[in-house]
Scaffold this motif. Structure first.
Motif, PDB file in Angstrom:
ATOM      1  N   GLY A 530     -20.502 -46.508 -58.160  1.00 55.80           N
ATOM      2  CA  GLY A 530     -19.414 -47.397 -57.748  1.00 55.80           C
ATOM      3  C   GLY A 530     -19.115 -47.376 -56.268  1.00 55.80           C
ATOM      4  N   GLY A 531     -19.921 -46.687 -55.482  1.00 56.75           N
ATOM      5  CA  GLY A 531     -19.734 -46.705 -54.034  1.00 56.75           C
ATOM      6  C   GLY A 531     -18.544 -45.933 -53.540  1.00 56.75           C
ATOM      7  N   SER A 532     -18.091 -44.896 -54.293  1.00 52.49           N
ATOM      8  CA  SER A 532     -16.937 -44.112 -53.833  1.00 52.49           C
ATOM      9  C   SER A 532     -17.232 -43.410 -52.503  1.00 52.49           C
ATOM     10  CB  SER A 532     -16.533 -43.094 -54.894  1.00 52.49           C
ATOM     11  OG  SER A 532     -17.626 -42.235 -55.202  1.00 52.49           O
ATOM     12  N   ILE A 533     -18.519 -43.119 -52.269  1.00 58.04           N
ATOM     13  CA  ILE A 533     -18.967 -42.652 -50.948  1.00 58.04           C
ATOM     14  C   ILE A 533     -20.133 -43.544 -50.548  1.00 58.04           C
ATOM     15  CG2 ILE A 533     -19.960 -40.767 -49.602  1.00 58.04           C
ATOM     16  CD1 ILE A 533     -18.654 -38.796 -51.463  1.00 58.04           C
ATOM     17  N   SER A 535     -23.582 -44.856 -49.213  1.00 53.25           N
ATOM     18  CA  SER A 535     -24.870 -44.154 -49.246  1.00 53.25           C
ATOM     19  C   SER A 535     -25.245 -43.550 -47.904  1.00 53.25           C
ATOM     20  CB  SER A 535     -25.971 -45.102 -49.731  1.00 53.25           C
ATOM     21  OG  SER A 535     -26.056 -46.233 -48.874  1.00 53.25           O
ATOM     22  N   LYS A 536     -24.764 -44.176 -46.818  1.00 49.37           N
ATOM     23  CA  LYS A 536     -25.153 -43.663 -45.502  1.00 49.37           C
ATOM     24  C   LYS A 536     -24.492 -42.314 -45.187  1.00 49.37           C
ATOM     25  CE  LYS A 536     -21.536 -46.234 -42.990  1.00 49.37           C
ATOM     26  NZ  LYS A 536     -21.304 -47.196 -41.894  1.00 49.37           N
ATOM     27  N   PHE A 537     -23.424 -41.939 -45.926  1.00 45.59           N
ATOM     28  CA  PHE A 537     -22.746 -40.669 -45.678  1.00 45.59           C
ATOM     29  C   PHE A 537     -23.211 -39.552 -46.619  1.00 45.59           C
ATOM     30  CE2 PHE A 537     -19.019 -43.467 -44.180  1.00 45.59           C
ATOM     31  CZ  PHE A 537     -19.487 -43.439 -42.869  1.00 45.59           C
ATOM     32  N   ILE A 538     -23.935 -39.912 -47.651  1.00 48.78           N
ATOM     33  CA  ILE A 538     -24.349 -38.902 -48.643  1.00 48.78           C
ATOM     34  C   ILE A 538     -25.258 -37.819 -48.043  1.00 48.78           C
ATOM     35  CG2 ILE A 538     -25.698 -38.582 -50.763  1.00 48.78           C
ATOM     36  CD1 ILE A 538     -24.404 -41.182 -51.777  1.00 48.78           C
ATOM     37  N   PRO A 539     -26.261 -38.180 -47.197  1.00 52.55           N
ATOM     38  CA  PRO A 539     -27.077 -37.116 -46.577  1.00 52.55           C
ATOM     39  C   PRO A 539     -26.249 -36.147 -45.742  1.00 52.55           C
ATOM     40  CG  PRO A 539     -28.169 -39.236 -46.363  1.00 52.55           C
ATOM     41  CD  PRO A 539     -26.796 -39.522 -46.879  1.00 52.55           C
ATOM     42  N   ALA A 540     -25.118 -36.623 -45.173  1.00 50.90           N
ATOM     43  CA  ALA A 540     -24.272 -35.742 -44.370  1.00 50.90           C
ATOM     44  C   ALA A 540     -23.624 -34.668 -45.236  1.00 50.90           C
ATOM     45  CB  ALA A 540     -23.204 -36.556 -43.648  1.00 50.90           C
ATOM     46  N   VAL A 541     -23.225 -35.026 -46.468  1.00 51.38           N
ATOM     47  CA  VAL A 541     -22.680 -34.032 -47.390  1.00 51.38           C
ATOM     48  C   VAL A 541     -23.738 -32.973 -47.698  1.00 51.38           C
ATOM     49  CG1 VAL A 541     -21.688 -33.640 -49.680  1.00 51.38           C
ATOM     50  CG2 VAL A 541     -21.083 -35.713 -48.388  1.00 51.38           C
ATOM     51  N   ASP A 542     -24.946 -33.434 -48.000  1.00 50.64           N
ATOM     52  CA  ASP A 542     -26.072 -32.525 -48.268  1.00 50.64           C
ATOM     53  C   ASP A 542     -26.281 -31.568 -47.090  1.00 50.64           C
ATOM     54  OD1 ASP A 542     -28.381 -31.312 -49.140  1.00 50.64           O
ATOM     55  OD2 ASP A 542     -29.665 -33.064 -48.833  1.00 50.64           O
ATOM     56  N   LYS A 543     -26.271 -32.105 -45.878  1.00 45.53           N
ATOM     57  CA  LYS A 543     -26.472 -31.297 -44.686  1.00 45.53           C
ATOM     58  C   LYS A 543     -25.364 -30.264 -44.530  1.00 45.53           C
ATOM     59  CE  LYS A 543     -27.530 -31.786 -39.757  1.00 45.53           C
ATOM     60  NZ  LYS A 543     -27.682 -32.747 -38.624  1.00 45.53           N
ATOM     61  N   GLY A 544     -24.127 -30.665 -44.796  1.00 49.97           N
ATOM     62  CA  GLY A 544     -23.010 -29.730 -44.700  1.00 49.97           C
ATOM     63  C   GLY A 544     -23.118 -28.592 -45.688  1.00 49.97           C
ATOM     64  N   GLU A 565     -24.410 -31.063 -57.242  1.00 50.32           N
ATOM     65  CA  GLU A 565     -24.320 -32.456 -57.698  1.00 50.32           C
ATOM     66  C   GLU A 565     -23.105 -33.111 -57.034  1.00 50.32           C
ATOM     67  OE1 GLU A 565     -22.818 -34.583 -61.724  1.00 50.32           O
ATOM     68  OE2 GLU A 565     -24.460 -33.116 -61.991  1.00 50.32           O
ATOM     69  N   LEU A 566     -23.356 -34.121 -56.223  1.00 50.33           N
ATOM     70  CA  LEU A 566     -22.281 -34.883 -55.593  1.00 50.33           C
ATOM     71  C   LEU A 566     -21.916 -36.026 -56.543  1.00 50.33           C
ATOM     72  CD1 LEU A 566     -20.487 -35.586 -53.125  1.00 50.33           C
ATOM     73  CD2 LEU A 566     -22.451 -36.895 -52.238  1.00 50.33           C
ATOM     74  N   TYR A 567     -20.658 -35.978 -57.116  1.00 50.33           N
ATOM     75  CA  TYR A 567     -20.356 -36.951 -58.168  1.00 50.33           C
ATOM     76  C   TYR A 567     -19.153 -37.857 -57.871  1.00 50.33           C
ATOM     77  CZ  TYR A 567     -16.644 -33.764 -59.730  1.00 50.33           C
ATOM     78  OH  TYR A 567     -15.520 -32.980 -59.805  1.00 50.33           O
ATOM     79  N   ASP A 568     -18.390 -37.529 -56.837  1.00 52.09           N
ATOM     80  CA  ASP A 568     -17.237 -38.389 -56.551  1.00 52.09           C
ATOM     81  C   ASP A 568     -16.771 -38.130 -55.128  1.00 52.09           C
ATOM     82  OD1 ASP A 568     -15.327 -40.286 -56.896  1.00 52.09           O
ATOM     83  OD2 ASP A 568     -14.157 -39.191 -58.420  1.00 52.09           O
ATOM     84  N   GLY A 569     -15.826 -38.994 -54.673  1.00 53.48           N
ATOM     85  CA  GLY A 569     -15.279 -38.839 -53.342  1.00 53.48           C
ATOM     86  C   GLY A 569     -14.568 -40.107 -52.911  1.00 53.48           C
ATOM     87  N   SER A 570     -14.178 -40.133 -51.650  1.00 60.04           N
ATOM     88  CA  SER A 570     -13.536 -41.327 -51.099  1.00 60.04           C
ATOM     89  C   SER A 570     -13.803 -41.378 -49.602  1.00 60.04           C
ATOM     90  CB  SER A 570     -12.026 -41.296 -51.381  1.00 60.04           C
ATOM     91  OG  SER A 570     -11.428 -40.161 -50.767  1.00 60.04           O
TER      92      SER A 570
END
Length: 703
Positions: A530-533, A535-544, A565-570
């Motif tokens: 649903g695009g809660s995050i 896609s362009k920011f998802i690799p940044a979470v992984d990196k963190g 597992e990254l499953y939600d956010g805003s």
């Protein structure tokens, strides 16, 4: 200097336990032959082959020393090897360059652990061996006792060829069982002059006993000689010598001699017997080398002048104002000074300027060296120990010397930040000289770790480092590369929000963490719907998450073997950025990892200890005391003792080599290899965590 063909060259490694008299014997033989200008002394620091400052200061051999003796139309290359096991790499190099071994046994100390190890190393290489009982003029010297020790502890095939006349202060000469003559040395002689006489009447019974043993032993190794002996036919001197030489090649017999290097008694006779009994370079069996740079074919190497040139560099020694001096053994062909040769190991061309023969710290320049000889040359650009020198037309790579792996490790630190580069350069130069000295940077602990054959070995290397390269280092216990992991699953939020006068920062993520099987590493799964995050920011979470996991949660060690597992956010359309979501990933990891029951993992090594059975119980008890898990025991491959297999934490193995040496009086050996990571016991883990917290507090206080 006269040029010698391979048939007139004897290459002999002088080996044995430390302080058994090897260096004094080499010095005495070179002095008797006239290749040394003085009769030196280890005690006075004037011996021929112990000339480095570290050797003269400590009074024992540290490096392989080379000398020669011209005797009865032959050239004997003498390779004086260190006796202490900390420096056994040079002893193995000496045996590799030689065609036979002269095993020296002290008349007072007898067979020791170094004697056993070097004798068996010579056997492993199929080298003919002569035994020499040294220091026969010392108090409590006893030839018969040493003879029995060699028989019982080394080989039942040993047989005296020379028997002493007198012992201790009464040692005055030797009786040769081949010539059936006694050689009585003149008192006060400086170079070993003697009178040849008939066997003294009071020594005749002892002589007859040993003579009978010798002839029986030689006859038993040859059917023709045995038949003649049983028929009562006298075995002549030349026949006996020829029979002994052939038996030595097959390792059926090992002759025994007696000498005093200080008083020069028996030294000249020993030189004669080396010429008569030791095989020449030409007589040794062919060597199989690898042909071409690819090494996909093999070729036989023979000690013949008309064969293509091939030589093995068996030692490298750095000298002040000279640079690296490469010592090599010519296996085939000949070489002239100034000749260009091809280093097939490194694919470079080298020029052999100022070709020389080593004799202690001196080098005698020669125009040519023949097959089988040993020489040295300085200032080769890119040639090191174990390299093969050959020709561009016939490139070969000779079998390399199998040096032992380092068994003692320390972290080394420069004494100042400015000295760091000089320290690193010096350490790598020392490794070029000595393959048993290792240097490795360990990224996990951010330390440079050096390895050697013992603590004494590393102490000497630090002394060399300071003298040769003006670099100083301090040794400390190496850090252990622990790991962290999680043992349960959980989830949580990481929210980074920062508002300043201008554009703010906002990142918000929810993650689940779960353990993975050991060795699986790290897995990141994108389960956003649903695009809660974006896609362009998802690799940044992984990196963190990865950045935070590298610092762990318990004691600062990397956290491994887990799944995120990254499953939600805003997000915020203006304030969100890659950096904000990276910070959110870091915060999420810190929150969730703490709830997943983190534990410490420790690295384990699999260790194999080979020990005489007399020490087996002590060895197994010691391993158990180190939190070791005994896997089993087997008979040693060489039939001497038992091999114990165990899994032991690396943290319990620092200086294990030193402790094992003490526990077994130097008789046991061991090998280790990395096994894997396992969870630490709670009490041991808590100590590591506490120590880390203390170090961190001290670092913050200093800052």
């Amino acid at each position: 200097m006269k040029a010698y063909a391979s048939a007139d060259i004897r290459n002999v490694a002088v080996v044995g336990h430390g302080a058994s008299g090897k260096t004094s014997l080499v010095d005495a033989m070179a002095w008797a032959a006239g290749s040394s200008k003085r009769h030196g002394s280890v005690k006075d620091g004037t011996s021929l082959t112990d000339f480095t400052p570290e050797e003269t200061e400590r009074g024992f051999s540290i490096t392989l020393g080379c000398a020669y003796a011209e005797w009865e139309g032959c050239k004997i290359n003498l390779l004086d090897t260190p006796g202490y096991l900390d420096f056994q790499g040079d002893a193995i190099a000496g045996l590799a360059a030689a065609d036979g071994a002269l095993v020296v046994v002290s008349a007072t100390s007898g067979v020791e652990v170094g004697t056993e190890k070097m004798f068996h190393e010579a056997l492993r290489r199929s080298d003919p061996v002569l035994f020499v009982v040294s220091m026969m003029d010392k108090e409590h010297a006893n030839f018969d006792t040493i003879y029995r020790q060699i028989k019982e502890r080394l080989t039942s095939k040993v047989i005296p060829v020379e028997v002493p006349l007198g012992e201790g202060v009464g040692f005055r000469g030797v009786m040769n069982l081949f010539t059936q003559k006694a050689y009585v040395y003149k008192q006060g002689t400086k170079s070993g002059e003697y009178d040849e006489i008939d066997i003294p009447a009071d020594a005749q019974p002892r002589f007859d006993q040993y003579r009978q043993e010798l002839i029986e032993a030689i006859s038993a190794t040859d059917d023709t000689l045995l038949e003649r002996y049983l028929e009562g036919v006298e075995i002549g001197r030349d026949e006996a010598i020829a029979g002994m030489k052939e038996a030595m090649k097959r390792e059926d017999l090992f002759p025994l001699f007696a000498v005093s290097s200080d008083s020069m008694i028996g030294v000249r006779a020993l030189l004669t017997e080396i010429v008569q009994l030791m095989p020449s370079a030409f007589e040794m069996e062919e060597i199989h080398a690898f042909k071409g740079a690819e090494g996909n074919k093999t070729v036989e190497i023979h000690a013949q002048d008309d064969a293509p040139f091939a030589a093995l560099v068996f030692k490298t020694h750095a000298e002040p104002h000279v640079g690296d001096v490469s010592y090599f053994r010519i296996l085939s062909g000949s070489v002239v000074t100034g000749q260009e040769v091809f280093n097939a190991t490194r694919d470079v061309v080298e020029k052999l300027n100022h070709l020389a023969i080593p004799c202690g710290k001196e080098r005698v320049e020669v125009d040519r060296l023949h097959a089988g000889d040993i020489g040295c040359v300085a200032k080769l650009r890119n040639t090191h120990t174990n390299d093969t020198l050959s020709t561009k037309e016939h490139p070969v790579r000779l079998p390399q010397i199998d040096f032992p792996e380092p068994i003692v490790h320390f972290a080394v630190h420069a004494t100042s930040r400015e000295a760091e580069e000089k320290l690193q350069q010096g350490l790598h130069r020392l490794h070029d000289e000595d393959p048993t000295f290792s240097v490795q940077y360990v990224p996990d602990t951010r330390e440079t770790v050096v390895g050697g054959m013992g603590e004494r070995h590393l102490d000497v290397q630090l002394a060399r480092l300071k003298r040769k390269y003006t670099a100083t280092g301090e040794l400390t216990k190496p850090k252990i590369a622990y790991r962290e992991t999680i043992t349960s699953s959980d989830k949580g939020q990481g929210r980074h929000k920062k508002q300043t006068g201008g554009k703010g920062q906002f990142g918000d993520c929810w993650i689940k963490m779960a353990p993975l099987p050991r060795g699986e590493g790290y897995l990141f799964a994108d389960e956003i719907v649903g695009g809660s995050i974006p896609s362009k920011f998802i690799p940044a979470v992984d990196k963190g998450v990865q950045e935070a996991s590298a610092r762990g949660v318990l004691a600062g060690f990397p956290l491994v073997d887990f799944r995120v597992e990254l499953y939600d956010g805003s997000y915020h359309s203006v304030d969100s950025s890659e950096q904000a979501f990276k910070m959110a990933g870091i915060l999420a990891f810190r929150t969730v990892a703490q709830k997943c029951r983190p534990v410490l993992l420790e690295p384990l090594d699999q260790i194999e200890v080979t020990t005489p059975d007399a020490f087996l119980g002590d060895v197994m008890g010691d391993l158990s005391g180190r939190r070791g898990q005994i896997l089993g025991t087997d008979s040693a491959s060489d039939g001497r003792g038992t091999t114990v297999r165990a899994i032991v934490p690396q943290a319990e193995l620092h200086l294990y080599a030193t402790n094992l040496h003490s526990l077994t009086h130097g008789h046991a050996t061991f090998a280790r290899r990395f096994h894997g990571y396992e969870q630490m016991p709670p009490d041991a883990a808590q100590k590591v965590i506490t120590d880390h917290a203390k170090e961190r507090e001290e670092a913050l206080a200093e800052a």
